[in-house]
Design an enzyme around this catalytic site. Structure first.
Site, mmCIF file in Angstrom:
data_model
loop_
_atom_site.group_PDB
_atom_site.id
_atom_site.type_symbol
_atom_site.label_atom_id
_atom_site.label_comp_id
_atom_site.label_asym_id
_atom_site.label_seq_id
_atom_site.Cartn_x
_atom_site.Cartn_y
_atom_site.Cartn_z
ATOM 1 N N HIS A 28 -2.085 3.915 15.151
ATOM 2 C CA HIS A 28 -3.336 3.744 14.643
ATOM 3 C C HIS A 28 -2.995 2.638 13.559
ATOM 4 O O HIS A 28 -2.138 2.334 12.906
ATOM 5 C CB HIS A 28 -4.002 5.162 14.222
ATOM 6 N N HIS A 59 0.933 -1.146 0.034
ATOM 7 C CA HIS A 59 -0.164 0.023 0.099
ATOM 8 C C HIS A 59 0.860 1.271 0.067
ATOM 9 O O HIS A 59 1.615 1.554 0.991
ATOM 10 C CB HIS A 59 -1.078 0.182 1.270
ATOM 11 N N HIS A 110 -5.845 11.407 15.304
ATOM 12 C CA HIS A 110 -4.638 10.485 15.699
ATOM 13 C C HIS A 110 -3.489 11.720 15.806
ATOM 14 O O HIS A 110 -2.633 11.894 14.789
ATOM 15 C CB HIS A 110 -4.267 9.668 14.523
ATOM 16 N N GLU A 128 -2.732 13.694 12.288
ATOM 17 C CA GLU A 128 -3.742 13.635 11.178
ATOM 18 C C GLU A 128 -4.996 13.618 11.934
ATOM 19 O O GLU A 128 -5.445 13.047 12.848
ATOM 20 C CB GLU A 128 -3.622 11.925 10.608
ATOM 21 N N HIS A 140 0.620 2.057 11.852
ATOM 22 C CA HIS A 140 1.233 3.206 11.495
ATOM 23 C C HIS A 140 1.546 4.082 13.007
ATOM 24 O O HIS A 140 0.592 4.326 13.492
ATOM 25 C CB HIS A 140 0.702 4.195 10.503
#
Length: 444
Positions: free
Chosen positions: A380, A298, A374, A347, A341
């Protein structure tokens, strides 16, 4: 015919050819023939008895590639107004924020419906932010809900406003002309531009990123090449349109975190012609050209950046606006949702429509109009339900087209306001979405 019906009829009459195409272009527009001077910006006598006025969004001496300014040819100069006086800030807050930064992962349901008669400005509700508006650094995350059109005019000296409608269309009546913005589109109002928000539906709800720092720009494409992501030609600026209205008009100015008001004897939206590049835009997020992996893994979400506000450190944004638009997933032997992550960036994520592929939807989940925060280095990633499903699914080509999510990503922690930390619509027990991620380790 109701006011909403009249506005809808007006907007329905606007076609793509009614707007000016291109991000950062030197646009020019006149609503009356001959209103724009030629060969100079400020002639001894401007055409048609207008006043020439420059609106500077950057310092005069900033590099040409980054300089933002527009020349406006208006019925009365902006200087013709009485003194401003302080007015109530409502639920609007500005950096620097004094609350204690919170390392916890947080998620909110949508704002509750507003009281009757709430216009867009009164419906602004600050979730948090960072930096210092007096130093022109940082950003703020606001939400809005409204059920009445504005009759007053607003401008923000503190920063530019990136408006993300989630429910209900908006008509932005600006100094530069008319800009409709519907769910699935974004509108960018530059610092200092005066505007009024009228509703195209009975109510409206959405998100706002107030960017105190350098103006948003398109990100560099690097090895991607000359094309991709948000294409400049898909940004639309308004054609000139003006109000020639005498009579009392309330004008509200946001300055260094506070709201100030004055009653003008005319509408300040009286620009008959203009040229320059410090202009408002609207952009349809469904036109975003998604670039992704066609082999494995990804990609980092930075590949989905629509707009970026650069800082003094190359590659480190004051704030990025990122969209998770419809796309194909084809990676082989790949966990396809966003990976687990921890990030030095902070974020804030919102949902415009449908569902997000890394979080469960529905009651108590990540829903349109809601949002999650986050902060830097908070762990997260996909919730347990998403992880279990994505780990076992047969990997055939998959079209992700059931949602439209976005992210405001910023270099500093987002400090939540007291009203956000204690809101009734703050979800309790958000951490539980990661409960049940079982131990699968089996030593050989």
């Amino acid at each position: 015919m109701s006011g909403i019906d009249q506005r809808r009829k007006l907007v329905d009459g606007l076609t793509e050819e009614s707007f000016l195409s291109g991000f950062g272009n030197e646009h020019s527009s006149e609503s009356v023939a001959g209103a724009l001077p030629h060969g100079r910006n400020s002639p001894q006598r401007a055409p048609l008895g207008l006043y020439a006025e420059q609106l500077s969004g950057t310092a005069f001496t900033e590099p040409r590639a980054h300089n933002r300014r527009s020349w406006l040819y208006r019925i009365r100069p902006s200087a013709a107004h009485p003194a401003y006086v302080r007015t109530d800030n409502g639920r609007l807050r500005t950096a620097p924020f004094s609350e204690t930064p919170d390392p916890n992962r947080l998620r909110w349901n949508p704002l509750p419906d507003p009281a009757p008669g709430t216009d867009w400005l009164a419906g602004l509700w600050t979730l948090g932010g960072n930096g210092d508006v007096t130093q022109r650094t940082g950003m703020a995350v606001h939400l809005y809900h409204a059920n009445a059109s504005m009759e007053r005019v607003f401008s923000d000296a503190d920063g530019e406003l990136l408006i993300v409608p989630e429910r209900g269309g908006l008509l932005l009546v600006t100094e530069f002309g008319l800009l409709p913005a519907r769910p699935g589109e974004i509108a960018l109002v530059p610092r200092g531009v005066r505007f009024r928000v009228e509703l195209l539906d009975e109510s409206a709800r959405g998100y706002v990123c107030e960017n105190y720092g350098q103006p948003f720009q398109l990100p560099d494409l690097g090895l991607i090449g000359a094309n991709g992501l948000a294409n400049a030609r898909d940004f639309h600026a308004p054609a000139a349109a003006y109000e020639d209205v005498d009579g009392p008009v309330e004008v509200v100015n946001k300055f260094c975190g506070n709201l100030w008001t004055a009653t003008y004897d005319h509408s300040p939206l009286d620009v008959v012609a203009w040229h320059g590049n410090h202009v408002p835009y609207v952009y349809d997020l469904h036109r975003f050209n998604v670039i992704g992996s066609i082999s494995y893994d990804h990609p980092d979400p930075s590949i989905f950046t629509v707009l970026t506000s650069p800082s003094d450190t190359p590659g480190l944004a004051g704030v990025d606006f990122v969209v998770f638009a419809p796309r194909w997933l084809v990676g082989e032997d790949t966990f396809r949702p966003p990976y687990f992550h921890r990030n030095v960036m902070s974020e804030y994520m919102g949902l415009i429509e449908g569902a997000y592929d890394a979080k469960a939807a529905g009651e108590g989940g990540f829903v349109p109009g809601g949002g999650s925060l986050h902060n830097m280095m908070s762990a997260h990633g996909p919730d347990r339900e998403t992880f279990d499903r994505a780990s076992a699914v047969e990997l055939t080509p998959q079209k992700v087209d059931n949602g439209l999510a976005f992210m405001f990503e910023t270099r500093w922690p987002v400090i939540t306001t007291g009203q956000a930390a204690n809101a009734d619509h703050l979800q309790k027990g958000y951490d539980t979405v990661w409960q049940g991620l079982e131990r699968h380790f089996r030593p050989q």
